[in-house]
Structure formats: structure tokens, C-alpha cells
Scaffold this active site. Structure first.
Site, PDB file in Angstrom:
ATOM      1  CB  CYS A   2      50.861  46.958  55.826  1.00 36.06           C
ATOM      2  SG  CYS A   2      50.184  48.136  55.967  1.00 36.06           S
ATOM      3  CG  ASP A  91      41.995  49.591  60.368  1.00 37.98           C
ATOM      4  OD1 ASP A  91      43.131  50.075  59.787  1.00 37.98           O
ATOM      5  OD2 ASP A  91      42.137  48.315  59.697  1.00 37.98           O
ATOM      6  CB  VAL A 281      41.066  32.239  35.559  1.00 39.30           C
ATOM      7  CG1 VAL A 281      42.712  31.526  35.328  1.00 39.30           C
ATOM      8  CG2 VAL A 281      41.996  33.134  36.690  1.00 39.30           C
TER       9      VAL A 281
END
Length: 611
Positions: A2, A91, A281
Site C-alpha cells: 500500500c 493483519d 532476467v
């Protein structure tokens, strides 16, 4: 994952859209706002755990309000341990219930990555906190009684418009990153890892509390059995990987290089996930680890993707990649990190990585000499000999060569100043070119930390590992990965930074990490249980990006445009003639180091122009 933002005693109007749009990439799923008295809290949500409305933020509970960025991986175990009952499995709610039970002592119980603002509206207290390693960022502007805090500097700057701190920028150029709480702005600090702020929202009084210090674990002498330690590490790491998979309601993938760290994480994750998605990669012109990674993928039957990065859009993307950080960033591996995160997001939202393993278990080649020689306290013969040899020997231009390794070893062996020793052994930018500065680097905090650590009765290797955890890992590498992943709304999880690993690894004897000339010995031993034999003896490489080639070719025009601009910023800090001579190759310096310095200064200019 977030984005969070908040204010205390902030008198100016705030447009919600500016906050939400600025942090939308960190939380595209939901946005929320809370306001009470002189406090405002904002949250943008990337829904990963408890996807229902019960996980929405800002979250309120018995006079407590929180905006939270991160994950508490052991929160359900803590509910069981302390008898906490709730209908929601969030949580975030666990944090609020734990705070009601024991206040900020709860932090010592958490295994997780987090940055949160918790407002106790009954007692008019705000708590801003970060996890042990500093996985999740939090920046704080403070002027008198006013506080503004944010997950990212870009949003904070747009709201507060703080003045530039030229002294801090000089330190950045010398060290290669902003050290610890430093930022490029006056009145703005980064909240340090293992710290929390306790703010009285009425008076504005603030206490900075250190709740976790990894150095305490480095100072604890232990003499464990090697085989027992390998078995213990196996169990600890398995638990860390499992908890980072179980605490997601979405599929979890893994970054898989040809190295031991990501290989171990992937192997253990594959035992927990029936069809783990893995990503490797492949960069043209560098060592190709994709074949080694594919061996691991085949062994564990993962859904494997090779991300081929050709950097064809580099000239168009470079300014965006740098400016995403909100501060100058000299770490050029941010470029491939950005591209691989973008590719992974097409398949998953949560990805495991091996971050922290090198700094905890001795993964870099430069750790080897510190195992055998005390370079923090070199004798006079070592210094004189090293200086003579570096003056007569040709400079080293091949980054991964043995000669380059020897040349750098001799170079930092010739210094007596702790700052020069450390910076030469790590970032290796302006050491030896101090006269090029107009605004001389002060580096007071890092100097004090180095002096304090050097006084500890611990080995030279432990001193370097400790400094790298608090400096390079916290201030540079974790920031780089957070920005790269969150730019694409991708959450990165790091099992090697689990609570139990951070309390276990520092106390291991040096020869468990560096054995003769071999790095991270204990991880290599553990790797024999899980990984193909060809992979075990591979040296640490990381992203081998062609920086020299970019500076002289693909990025040459844009770098020249920025560095030769009449209104450039760097010329207030460094003599412009020095940079011009560097560009013209009039200074005796390796091609690799020249490219690193030019990219470091270029990053400064891109950041400044983006304001």
C-alpha cells in the site's frame, strides 16, 4: 502492499486527488481517508491479504486508527498466542489488537515488513514505525508542531515544498546514496529501520525510539556446531518462505537468478506451491545466468519465464526510472530491476526474492579480505605499500577480473580514514577526488557510526557486514527494489529478512560465512541439499549491466545534455571542470568508475529537473 500519507497540525488545504494519484501505483485497488481534530490519514490499497471490505483502510478499532503498508506474516500465530479473537483475518486488525494489549512492545513480536501510522485518538498520540530491515519506506517532514509523512518523497515534496539540502547532496555524491535518515531536503528525514516515532499530536513533542538494533546480535558471541547451524538455517528459512506464501490470498511467484540465494528461496517455495511462477532476467552482453536458473526451474517444475531485457526503450525510460525514487539514485541496477518487475507484474502481484542474503551471510567478494585482514585498522606498512602499488600499477577496467579485485583491495588498503576505507570498499565513487568538491561532504553521521562500530570488540568482517546492513542494504538496495516493484503495483517479499534470520545470521562465526576465499559458505552448504551442483560454486554477480557502454553510447547524448546544461545543480557542489575533464577522459580513472561517477551525477540532475 500500500501507500500511506498523513498530516498532523497541517494548516493548508489538501486535495485528496493529489495524494491518491501520487500513490496510486502503490495501491490501485482502494483509497481511503480519515480526519479527526488536527490529524489526517490517507491510504491507497493493493489488496493481497483479506481481500474483503474488512481489510479496508484507514482502519478503526476502539479509538485506534491505522494506515499500514506491509505484511505481518505471523499475525495469526500471534492471535492464537495471545487469545485475540476477531471475525476478520486482516493483519492490520491484528496490529490494532496487539497495540491495545501491549502498546509498541508489540513490534518485537512481529515477523514482517511494515511502515505504519497508528493514531491513538483517546490519548492524542501518533506512532510512526518501520520494520527491522526497513523494507517499507516512510519519510517525515517536521517543522515546529507540524508533521507530514509519506511512503514516497515525490508526494511529500509536492505537498510541503521543502528546500534542497546541498550538504546532504554532497554526502550523497561521495557515499553513493543518502545514508540512514538523510534525504535531499531540509526538514525531511527518513524514519530509520527498527525505529518508531511517538508524537504528541497536541504539543508536537516527538520521541525517536530505537526498538531493534542488529548490532546487538553481532556483539553476541556464539560458538555453534557447523552442521547444527546448517540444519537450523534450513528450518528457519523454510518457515520464512512458507509464511510469505501463506499470508497471501493471491498467487506468489519468485525471482530466480542463477545464484544460491534466489535458488534456495525458489526451491523452498516450490515445496509449498504446486505451480510456482518463476522469473529470470537475461541481459545481452552480460553473463547469462538463465541456463542455470532453468535447471532449478526444471528440477522443481516451476512455471518459468525468461525476461529478455534489450533496453531498447532505455533512453525514453531512464528519466522516469530515476525520478520514481524521489531522490538522486546512483544504483544503476535500478534499471533492470524496473524492467523485470514490469514483466513479472503481467503474471503475478506478489514475488519472492533473495534480498539481504549477501549482507547477512557474506556474499560479496570484498568481504573475503576483511575476513583475513583488519582493513579498518591497517598498519603503516600496509598503507604505504598499498599506496605505492596503486600509484604505479595501471588502472583496472574489467569489472569482474581478478586484477580489478586486487587493484581495489590495494586501494582501500592504502587509506587510514574510516570513511575512505568504507566508501572505497563499497560505492567507490569520489574517494581520492575530494578536492573536486566545492560543497565539501560532511558525513557526520556515517563517520560517527563507523567510529562507534570500529570500537566494538567484533571482527573486521562483522564490522563490514554490520555497516552494509545499516547503510547499503537499508539506504540503497531495499529502496531500489521497493521503488522498482511498487512502480508496477508488485509486492516483493524477502525471506532472508525474516525476524528469525536477522536474529540468527549475525551471531554465526566468520568462517561459517567466508571460508578461505569462498563467500557465504553456509548457504553454499545448504544449497547442496536443494540446488544443481553447477550453481553452488558460482560467484556473486548480480545484474551485470553494461554501464560503461551506456554512458559512452545509448545514454551519452542525454547525459551530456544534463551535465552540460547552464543551469545544472551539480556545479554548486562539485567543480564543473572536474566533470568536464572526466567526460573528456583527462583523469586517470578506470572506465567502470568513470561511468559510475557520471551516472551518479546524471541521476542528481534528473532528480532536480523533475521537481
Amino acid at each position: 502492499m500500500c501507500g500511506i500519507f498523513g498530516t498532523i497540525n497541517y494548516e493548508y488545504p489538501i486535495e485528496k486527488s493529489m495524494i491518491f494519484n501520487g500513490l496510486l501505483h502503490r495501491g490501485p485497488d482502494e483509497q481511503g481517508h480519515y480526519s479527526l481534530y488536527n490529524v489526517n490519514l490517507y491510504h491507497t490499497r493493493l489488496a493481497i491479504q483479506d481481500l474483503s471490505v474488512s481489510g479496508q483502510q484507514p482502519m478503526q478499532y476502539k479509538g485506534l486508527v491505522i494506515v499500514f503498508n506491509g505484511e505481518i506474516y505471523n499475525h495469526m500465530e500471534l492471535r492464537e498466542k495471545y487469545g485475540l479473537k476477531a471475525s476478520s483475518n486482516s493483519d492490520t486488525l491484528t496490529i490494532l489488537m496487539m497495540f491495545e494489549l501491549m502498546g509498541m512492545d508489540m513490534l518485537e513480536e512481529f515477523d514482517g515488513m511494515f511502515a505504519f501510522a497508528l493514531y491513538d485518538s483517546l490519548n492524542f498520540r501518533m506512532y510512526l514505525a518501520r520494520d527491522r530491515a526497513g523494507k517499507k519506506p516512510l519519510y517525515v517532514y517536521n517543522k515546529a508542531k507540524t508533521f507530514v509523512f509519506s511512503s514516497e518523497l515525490n508526494v511529500l515534496y509536492k505537498k510541503c515544498r521543502p528546500e534542497i539540502d546541498y550538504s546532504s547532496l554532497a554526502d550523497y555524491l561521495y557515499v553513493g546514496h543518502h545514508y540512514r535518515k538523510a534525504t535531499p531536503y531540509l526538514l525531511v528525514n527518513e524514519l530509520e529501520n527498527g525505529h518508531y516515532l511517538r508524537i504528541d499530536t497536541l504539543t508536537g513533542l516527538c520521541d525517536d525510539v530505537c526498538w531493534f538494533k542488529i548490532e546487538d546480535f553481532y556483539k553476541t558471541e556464539r560458538y555453534p556446531d557447523y552442521d547444527d547451524s546448517v540444519a537450523q538455517l534450513d528450518g528457519i528459512l523454510k518457515t520464512a518462505v512458507k509464511s510469505r506464501i501463506d499470508s497471501s490470498d493471491l498467487d506468489v511467484g519468485s525471482f530466480l537468478s542463477g545464484g544460491i540465494d534466489s535458488g534456495l528461496v525458489t526451491a523452498m517455495a516450490a515445496e509449498q506451491s504446486s505451480k510456482l511462477k518463476t522469473f529470470t532476467v537475461k541481459v545481452p552482453g552480460s553473463f547469462d545466468e538463465s541456463a542455470l536458473a532453468e535447471k532449478v526451474a526444471r528440477k522443481y517444475g516451476t512455471d518459468h519465464t525468461v525476461v529478455e531485457i534489450d533496453f531498447s526503450d532505455l533512453t525514453n525510460d531512464i528519466e522516469k526510472i530515476i525520478s520514481n525514487h524521489g531522490e538522486p539514485n546512483s544504483d544503476n541496477s535500478a534499471i533492470p530491476s524496473y524492467y523485470v518487475a514490469r514483466a513479472a507484474k503481467k503474471h503475478i502481484t506478489v514475488v519472492l526474492n533473495g534480498d539481504g542474503a549477501d549482507e547477512l551471510f557474506g556474499g560479496y567478494r570484498r568481504y573475503v579480505p576483511f575476513k583475513h585482514v583488519d582493513f579498518f585498522n591497517p598498519n603503516q606498512l600496509t598503507r604505504i605499500t598499498s599506496k605505492i602499488l596503486t600509484n604505479i600499477l595501471p588502472v583496472a577496467n574489467q569489472k569482474q577480473s581478478n586484477y580489478n579485485y586486487l587493484y581495489r583491495l590495494l586501494k582501500f588498503g592504502g587509506y587510514s580514514d574510516l570513511i575512505k576505507i568504507y566508501c572505497s570498499a563499497s560505492s567507490d565513487l569520489f574517494v581520492g577526488f575530494e578536492d573536486a568538491f566545492i560543497e565539501r561532504p560532511k558525513m557526520k553521521i556515517i563517520s560517527n557510526d563507523l567510529a562507534r562500530i570500529n570500537d566494538y570488540s567484533i571482527s573486521p568482517l562483522k564490522k563490514l557486514l554490520l555497516m552494509d546492513f545499516d547503510s547499503m542494504l537499508f539506504s540503497r538496495l531495499l529502496t531500489k527494489m521497493d521503488i522498482a516493484t511498487m512502480a508496477h503495483s508488485l509486492e516483493g517479499r524477502s525471506p532472508f529478512l525474516a525476524k528469525e534470520v536477522l536474529e540468527f545470521a549475525p551471531g554465526l562465526p566468520d568462517n561459517f560465512k567466508i571460508k578461505k576465499l569462498q563467500t557465504k559458505d553456509i548457504l553454499r552448504t545448504l544449497g547442496k541439499k536443494y540446488l544443481p551442483s553447477e550453481l553452488i560454486e558460482q560467484p556473486k554477480r548480480g545484474f551485470e549491466i553494461p554501464l560503461k557502454k551506456w554512458v559512452d553510447n545509448e545514454l551519452k547524448e542525454i547525459i551530456n545534455t544534463y551535465l552540460m546544461a547552464p543551469d545544472n545543480l551539480y556545479s554548486k557542489i562539485i567543480k564543473k571542470d572536474f566533470i568536464m575533464d572526466l567526460m573528456a577522459r583527462k583523469i586517470k580513472i578506470s572506465d567502470e568508475r568513470r561511468a559510475k561517477i557520471l551516472f551518479c551525477v546524471f541521476s542528481l540532475e534528473v532528480w532536480h529537473k523533475s521537481l
